[in-house]
Design an enzyme around this catalytic site. Sequence first.
Site, PDB file in Angstrom:
ATOM      1  N   TYR A  64      -7.117   3.970   2.472  1.00  0.00           N
ATOM      2  CA  TYR A  64      -6.987   3.694   1.044  1.00  0.00           C
ATOM      3  C   TYR A  64      -7.412   2.256   0.745  1.00  0.00           C
ATOM      4  CZ  TYR A  64      -2.499   1.666   2.564  1.00  0.00           C
ATOM      5  OH  TYR A  64      -1.548   0.936   3.206  1.00  0.00           O
ATOM      6  N   ARG A  82      -7.653  -0.124   3.939  1.00  0.00           N
ATOM      7  CA  ARG A  82      -6.825  -0.008   5.135  1.00  0.00           C
ATOM      8  C   ARG A  82      -7.306   1.173   5.971  1.00  0.00           C
ATOM      9  NH1 ARG A  82      -2.194  -1.774   6.357  1.00  0.00           N
ATOM     10  NH2 ARG A  82      -3.335  -2.036   8.272  1.00  0.00           N
ATOM     11  N   HIS A  84      -3.271   4.696   9.011  1.00  0.00           N
ATOM     12  CA  HIS A  84      -2.233   4.127   9.880  1.00  0.00           C
ATOM     13  C   HIS A  84      -0.870   4.711   9.547  1.00  0.00           C
ATOM     14  CE1 HIS A  84      -2.110   1.614   6.242  1.00  0.00           C
ATOM     15  NE2 HIS A  84      -0.819   1.470   6.497  1.00  0.00           N
ATOM     16  N   TYR A 114       0.667   6.717  -1.195  1.00  0.00           N
ATOM     17  CA  TYR A 114       2.087   6.651  -0.823  1.00  0.00           C
ATOM     18  C   TYR A 114       2.954   7.188  -1.947  1.00  0.00           C
ATOM     19  CZ  TYR A 114       1.167   3.501   3.127  1.00  0.00           C
ATOM     20  OH  TYR A 114       0.737   2.951   4.290  1.00  0.00           O
ATOM     21  N   HIS A 161       3.163   3.416   9.754  1.00  0.00           N
ATOM     22  CA  HIS A 161       4.070   2.289   9.986  1.00  0.00           C
ATOM     23  C   HIS A 161       5.191   2.723  10.928  1.00  0.00           C
ATOM     24  CE1 HIS A 161       2.524  -0.280   6.659  1.00  0.00           C
ATOM     25  NE2 HIS A 161       2.193   0.887   6.133  1.00  0.00           N
TER      26      HIS A 161
END
Lengths: 256, 213
Positions: A161, A171, A174, A122, A176
């Site tokens: 990640y 995770r 995905h 991110y 959000h």
Amino acid sequence: MTDTRPGRLPASGHRPGRPGPFFARDRGHHPPALWPDYKTSVARSPRQPLLSFENTLSEITGPLFSLRDLGPQDNDLLSNFATEGQPIGERMLLHGQVLDQNARPVPGVLIEIWQANAAGRYRHVNDGYRAPLDPAFGGCGRTVTDSEGRYFFRSIKPGAYPWPNATDSWRPAHVHFSIFGSGFAQRLITQAYFEGDPLIDRCPIAGSIPDPAARNMLVARLDMENSVPFDMLAWRFDIVLRGRRSTCFENRPEGN
Amino acid sequence: MRIPPNAPPNTPPVLKETPSQTAGPYVHIGLRPSVAGFAGYTWEPDHQIANPADKSRRIRISGTVFDGTGAPVKDALIEAWQADANGHYPHPEDGRPVMPGFRGFGRAAADLESGEWHFDTIRPGPVPGPGGTLQAPHVSLWIVARGINIGLHTRLYFPEDAALHATDPLLAIIPDPRRRETLIATREKDGEGVTYRFDIHIQGEYETVFLDI
């Protein structure tokens, strides 16, 4: 018709001839606040029961947005960050339709998304994962649904990640999603996963939704009907917001 | 409870709502991108709920969200929705005129170092409640963060409105006065403007009343 005469209060939204309150939220269909497998939820979950309160104007209304609030590239994560170059990764069209619980399309819904880059990193000061940032990828987008409740984003498929939970928690890939309806009581944040990802069933956050059928609503489907040949695959993620009761129950006459 | 005699029977929902998931620790990227360093949007919701030019009635609401260990939730994101000074919502289902430049909506990210957040706004007026009642002035709040699996709804009331609190239909159904107190901000500072403090405790002795609405 809304009564706009000065000094007249509108009803609280429970009047015959207009939509009633929202259907009660089915809390068993959502993740419980306390889900110990997701360790952070232990100290961040209320212990007292929620206070149930019938919808008033404060819950039936909510902020409204339109495409005029947005820029033309806001839904294109392939181009809305860097002035030159393109992000690395698998290009995707992420699209779907927003319906309410009465299966009616919901137009004018603001959808905001954020995601990791193709390497699972991110663009955020608190993300210390060793995978690289992508100089051409910011990771956020937004749009407003059209008259049929439809939306789309262009982006790259995010990477999986690792995260600190159990000793080796990962995770699944995905995106959000944040969604507004027409009323503040409909406010919803969720995550879209990708069909076929073996990490979904190992994830304590996805697993916080007890009912497998409910969890399955969060899996975007590969959608070859809408793929763009020699350009990008399409993934379809439909969203259901709380619906309104069709009739009105009144505790007592409004007196007006 | 009674059903109006001419009303058709209610239709049950045909679809289930999409389940919630946590906003996670990187919520700023999507919902407060300028805080995360993304400059690509021409406009984004922020801590300004009312018209910043309307200086005469400005108030500030500030607070911190605390977890069950008493630690500030530094990654919290708070949304606010409120009526204008006349108690009117900028929404067609209210339909009454609202003050110029009044958006009614704000979004604040907690400071990543301290966990403190704030909104700048005006005091809302009272709004209609169920069955012809009047609700005391309040701001609806919604809290998300890492570890919060489904957003938490609550309400902020103002300390000066004690008389209206006595008849407010929501406060009326909280029997324990200590629990009721968790929804009432404290007036902290006068001077340039008034600041109200509203700390939110997710659990523990001072757990805030959260709503299923």
